[in-house]
Design an enzyme around this catalytic site. Structure first.
Site, PDB file in Angstrom:
ATOM      1  N   TRP A   1     -37.062 -76.646  32.285  1.00  0.00           N
ATOM      2  CA  TRP A   1     -38.042 -76.453  33.611  1.00  0.00           C
ATOM      3  C   TRP A   1     -38.192 -77.936  34.317  1.00  0.00           C
ATOM      4  O   TRP A   1     -38.113 -77.939  35.587  1.00  0.00           O
ATOM      5  CB  TRP A   1     -39.458 -75.820  33.111  1.00  0.00           C
ATOM      6  CG  TRP A   1     -40.405 -75.550  34.368  1.00  0.00           C
ATOM      7  CD1 TRP A   1     -40.280 -74.031  34.790  1.00  0.00           C
ATOM      8  CD2 TRP A   1     -41.116 -76.030  35.323  1.00  0.00           C
ATOM      9  NE1 TRP A   1     -41.217 -74.356  35.940  1.00  0.00           N
ATOM     10  CE2 TRP A   1     -41.749 -75.464  36.217  1.00  0.00           C
ATOM     11  CE3 TRP A   1     -41.406 -77.546  35.188  1.00  0.00           C
ATOM     12  CZ2 TRP A   1     -42.464 -75.989  37.434  1.00  0.00           C
ATOM     13  CZ3 TRP A   1     -42.386 -78.057  36.151  1.00  0.00           C
ATOM     14  CH2 TRP A   1     -43.158 -77.011  37.236  1.00  0.00           C
TER      15      TRP A   1
ATOM     16  N   THR B   1     -36.153 -68.256  33.340  1.00  0.00           N
ATOM     17  CA  THR B   1     -36.102 -69.625  33.546  1.00  0.00           C
ATOM     18  C   THR B   1     -35.246 -70.187  32.534  1.00  0.00           C
ATOM     19  O   THR B   1     -34.332 -70.992  32.679  1.00  0.00           O
ATOM     20  CB  THR B   1     -37.443 -70.500  33.417  1.00  0.00           C
ATOM     21  OG1 THR B   1     -38.342 -69.702  34.686  1.00  0.00           O
ATOM     22  CG2 THR B   1     -37.424 -71.829  33.532  1.00  0.00           C
TER      23      THR B   1
ATOM     24  N   LYS C   1     -46.690 -59.966  39.681  1.00  0.00           N
ATOM     25  CA  LYS C   1     -45.617 -60.674  38.462  1.00  0.00           C
ATOM     26  C   LYS C   1     -44.898 -62.041  39.432  1.00  0.00           C
ATOM     27  O   LYS C   1     -44.655 -62.870  38.651  1.00  0.00           O
ATOM     28  CB  LYS C   1     -44.758 -59.645  38.125  1.00  0.00           C
ATOM     29  CG  LYS C   1     -43.696 -60.271  37.211  1.00  0.00           C
ATOM     30  CD  LYS C   1     -42.981 -59.373  36.526  1.00  0.00           C
ATOM     31  CE  LYS C   1     -41.763 -59.948  35.713  1.00  0.00           C
ATOM     32  NZ  LYS C   1     -40.731 -60.441  36.276  1.00  0.00           N
TER      33      LYS C   1
ATOM     34  N   ALA D   1     -38.074 -52.863  32.433  1.00  0.00           N
ATOM     35  CA  ALA D   1     -38.054 -52.685  31.152  1.00  0.00           C
ATOM     36  C   ALA D   1     -39.038 -51.645  30.513  1.00  0.00           C
ATOM     37  O   ALA D   1     -38.845 -51.182  29.699  1.00  0.00           O
ATOM     38  CB  ALA D   1     -37.858 -53.887  30.363  1.00  0.00           C
TER      39      ALA D   1
ATOM     40  N   LYS E   1     -38.581 -66.422  30.472  1.00  0.00           N
ATOM     41  CA  LYS E   1     -37.383 -65.924  29.999  1.00  0.00           C
ATOM     42  C   LYS E   1     -36.402 -66.116  31.090  1.00  0.00           C
ATOM     43  O   LYS E   1     -35.308 -66.526  30.571  1.00  0.00           O
ATOM     44  CB  LYS E   1     -37.778 -64.431  29.707  1.00  0.00           C
ATOM     45  CG  LYS E   1     -36.531 -63.639  29.193  1.00  0.00           C
ATOM     46  CD  LYS E   1     -36.580 -62.417  28.485  1.00  0.00           C
ATOM     47  CE  LYS E   1     -37.787 -61.538  29.343  1.00  0.00           C
ATOM     48  NZ  LYS E   1     -37.155 -61.069  30.608  1.00  0.00           N
TER      49      LYS E   1
ATOM     50  N   PHE F   1     -38.907 -58.279  29.817  1.00  0.00           N
ATOM     51  CA  PHE F   1     -40.045 -58.337  29.048  1.00  0.00           C
ATOM     52  C   PHE F   1     -39.753 -58.738  27.668  1.00  0.00           C
ATOM     53  O   PHE F   1     -38.780 -59.172  27.299  1.00  0.00           O
ATOM     54  CB  PHE F   1     -40.776 -56.916  29.012  1.00  0.00           C
ATOM     55  CG  PHE F   1     -41.411 -56.467  30.439  1.00  0.00           C
ATOM     56  CD1 PHE F   1     -42.213 -57.596  30.841  1.00  0.00           C
ATOM     57  CD2 PHE F   1     -41.089 -55.362  31.014  1.00  0.00           C
ATOM     58  CE1 PHE F   1     -42.677 -57.277  32.375  1.00  0.00           C
ATOM     59  CE2 PHE F   1     -41.834 -55.066  32.363  1.00  0.00           C
ATOM     60  CZ  PHE F   1     -42.387 -56.127  32.746  1.00  0.00           C
TER      61      PHE F   1
ATOM     62  N   PHE G   1     -44.478 -76.689  27.759  1.00  0.00           N
ATOM     63  CA  PHE G   1     -45.315 -76.890  28.940  1.00  0.00           C
ATOM     64  C   PHE G   1     -45.870 -78.260  28.574  1.00  0.00           C
ATOM     65  O   PHE G   1     -45.966 -78.785  27.659  1.00  0.00           O
ATOM     66  CB  PHE G   1     -46.356 -75.799  29.140  1.00  0.00           C
ATOM     67  CG  PHE G   1     -46.093 -74.566  29.862  1.00  0.00           C
ATOM     68  CD1 PHE G   1     -46.809 -74.130  30.950  1.00  0.00           C
ATOM     69  CD2 PHE G   1     -45.170 -73.603  29.007  1.00  0.00           C
ATOM     70  CE1 PHE G   1     -46.443 -73.029  31.536  1.00  0.00           C
ATOM     71  CE2 PHE G   1     -44.993 -72.316  29.918  1.00  0.00           C
ATOM     72  CZ  PHE G   1     -45.505 -72.252  30.925  1.00  0.00           C
TER      73      PHE G   1
ATOM     74  N   ARG H   1     -30.969 -59.899  36.503  1.00  0.00           N
ATOM     75  CA  ARG H   1     -31.338 -58.784  37.465  1.00  0.00           C
ATOM     76  C   ARG H   1     -31.830 -59.162  38.986  1.00  0.00           C
ATOM     77  O   ARG H   1     -32.321 -60.359  39.036  1.00  0.00           O
ATOM     78  CB  ARG H   1     -32.392 -57.880  36.968  1.00  0.00           C
ATOM     79  CG  ARG H   1     -31.937 -57.136  35.681  1.00  0.00           C
ATOM     80  CD  ARG H   1     -33.095 -56.296  34.936  1.00  0.00           C
ATOM     81  NE  ARG H   1     -34.048 -57.410  34.550  1.00  0.00           N
ATOM     82  CZ  ARG H   1     -35.338 -57.060  34.252  1.00  0.00           C
ATOM     83  NH1 ARG H   1     -35.977 -55.790  34.171  1.00  0.00           N
ATOM     84  NH2 ARG H   1     -36.302 -58.069  33.611  1.00  0.00           N
TER      85      ARG H   1
END
Length: 559
Positions: free
Chosen positions: A412, A76, A108, A276, A74, A304, A384, A97
């Site tokens: 990415w 990214t 994480k 969150a 998210k 999240f 991916f 954030r």
């Protein structure tokens, strides 16, 4: 295939510009930037005040499906979309954030994006950055110290020591501190009582900093914090302890948003960081509203999945700050669809179109939920290398069957060049004027009805259940004038239910409310559901075991 560099290797090779040059791109004069080294700076309160009359740009929310160990990306995608919008000629700012040390050393990892869609300096952002979290921790614990000090020196306010509701905080995962006994050691150390620690990102001070509009508003909200109750159950406020002034002094610099840059030298505001799953999960109102005065587009994220982050972004942040998002992006991956469809993590590399189709139910639920707020949405398929054409097409077909569009994004690997299609779609949605944003429930709805509304309409549960003591507490707060506040659901991020192992799109489950906490300064009521903890623990093999300094003195293992 060429060797794939790690996120930290890519970040280390960034060609950063001086932060003053980044500021000039969006009209911030050098004298209004307070530099922390060469590549990060705070934006002065004077400058923020000076642009309040500017026209607002368009606000774009990036949210996601429920997180899985497969990864969604998210942040990214948020960073990539900001770069993509700049690439197609729009003036865009990213607002995200700050990272908590807890998950960095836990499980994480960091919060600066990934691959060629990152915000830099990555190491600084994921460690101490500009000291904002330390200031929040210190201001919070100053209030904690003042409470026990007041009790020690005679307790003039008549605080019932059994009803002190203000816990301590630290920015680290430490389960041993969840419940403690403090003031042990005899007469000289005060009166022993039960207490506990939360993680800093769950602190009401964090929420207050992120929802305050300026220093004056900050100080008022700090004064409104309820720290304890007397024997007659009347509240004791932080201002009663004369704590609000000193706390505001500690937070003076932390209130100023931080300016950094993406790998493509586009501006990013990184400020505030409530989780969150246990807090409201959005960056600061000051950062977002300032960015809207400086850019055509502001891309921000909520924590999240959309069931937690987006709901709180809409029902708390937008409601409180008067924000009207123009469009939303829902991030999903083929890998996550397969996990939601029952595939184990070690088998994600094998093509499984049927599992993708089965797992799409989770994505579909989030699409439906965003619609309930009247905000047009598009799905970003974060690519991916292992994704097959058939799996990607299955996702696109499913989203099309729901009347929306899914766009493959390769930011990415390719930065802004890999996300142009999404950037153009977002512009089309935002410019269409289709957003009819409205929060899910009205201010006047009773608190328990607000909880039930979220449970039934967002989580698709049958109802929220709570002991009489919880319902009585909510009723008492309503009687005291707090019934118009929104609710902030503290719940597992992994499922629409309170069972983290229940993936997909469950329905008909009950949501047990274990505890409720009034955040009178922040302006919401925290609803703690199921087994979610406001002080996380570390896993058996925490990430910290792999973090070290190499021979060149560079950080390894942070990403």
């Amino acid at each position: 295939m060429a060797e794939v560099k790690s996120d930290i290797e890519i970040a280390r090779g960034a060609r950063k510009k001086q932060i003053q040059e980044i500021g000039q791109k969006i009209g911030i004069p050098t004298e209004h930037l307070l530099p922390y080294g060469h590549d990060k700076a705070k934006i002065s309160a004077e400058f923020i005040k000076s642009v309040k009359g500017n026209k607002d740009g368009k606000l774009i929310l990036v949210t996601a499906i429920n997180p899985t160990p497969a990864g969604e990306g998210k942040t990214t995608t948020t960073v990539g979309l900001g770069d993509g919008l700049n690439r197609i000629g729009k003036k865009a700012i990213v607002c995200i954030r700050e990272a908590s040390l807890g998950p960095n050393f836990g499980v994480k990892g960091g919060a600066a994006g990934g691959g060629y869609a990152q915000v830099v300096p990555m190491e600084d952002m994921n460690l101490h950055f500009t000291g904002d979290f330390h200031a929040i921790t210190t201001a919070h614990n100053l209030l904690s110290a003042l409470i026990d000090n007041h009790i020690y020196w005679g307790n003039e306010l008549g605080i019932d020591t059994r009803r002190v509701v203000w816990r301590r905080v630290m920015d680290m995962n430490d389960r041993a501190l969840r419940e403690i006994i403090c003031s042990l050691g005899g007469v000289a150390n005060g009166f022993p009582r039960e207490a506990g620690f939360d993680i800093t990102v769950a602190s009401e001070v964090m929420a207050i900093l992120c929802l305050s509009t300026d220093l004056k508003d900050l100080e008022k909200r700090l004064g409104d914090i309820i720290v304890a109750y007397r024997r007659d159950k009347s509240p004791v406020y932080a201002r009663d302890l004369k704590a609000d002034g000193a706390m505001a002094v500690l937070l003076k610099d932390a209130m100023q948003p931080n300016l950094v840059q993406t790998l493509e030298n586009n501006p990013a505001f990184v400020h505030g960081g409530p989780f969150a799953n246990i807090a409201h999960g959005c960056n600061s109102v000051v950062a977002t509203t300032t960015a809207l005065k400086l850019a055509d587009y502001v891309v921000t994220e909520a924590g999240f999945g959309a069931d937690l982050g987006a709901e709180k972004f809409f029902d708390i942040k937008c409601r409180k700050a008067g924000l009207k998002p123009a469009a939303a992006v829902i991030v999903a991956t083929v890998r996550a669809m397969k996990m939601n469809g029952g595939v184990k993590k070690e088998d994600l590399g094998k093509e499984n179109v049927e599992a993708v189709k089965k797992g799409c139910a989770n994505l579909g639920r989030h699409i439906e939920n965003i619609r309930q707020f009247g905000v047009p949405a598009v799905v970003a398929i974060n690519h991916f290398y292992s994704d097959t054409d058939a799996e990607i097409q299955a996702m696109k077909d499913y989203v099309a069957s729901m009347g929306e569009e899914a766009i493959l994004c390769k930011h990415w690997a390719h930065g802004s060049a890999g996300i142009e299609d999404l950037a153009n779609k977002v512009v089309a949605l935002a410019e269409s004027g289709a957003s009819q944003f409205a929060p899910l429930y009205p201010d006047a709805m009773p608190l328990f009805e607000k909880i039930n509304t979220i449970v039934q309409r967002i989580y698709r549960g049958s109802e929220a259940i709570a002991d009489k003591s919880v319902r009585d507490q909510l009723k008492a707060w309503e009687d005291a004038g707090y019934g118009n506040l929104p609710v902030c659901m503290a719940k597992t991020q992994y499922s629409f239910s309170t069972d983290p192992n229940l993936r997909g799109a469950p329905t008909g489950h009950t949501v047990p409310v274990r505890e409720v906490r009034l955040s009178a300064g922040a302006g919401f009521v925290v609803i703690i559901c199921g087994e979610v903890m406001t002080m996380p623990g570390l896993p058996k093999a925490p990430s910290s075991e792999k973090i070290f300094l190499n021979e060149a003195g560079q950080i390894e293992g942070l990403f």
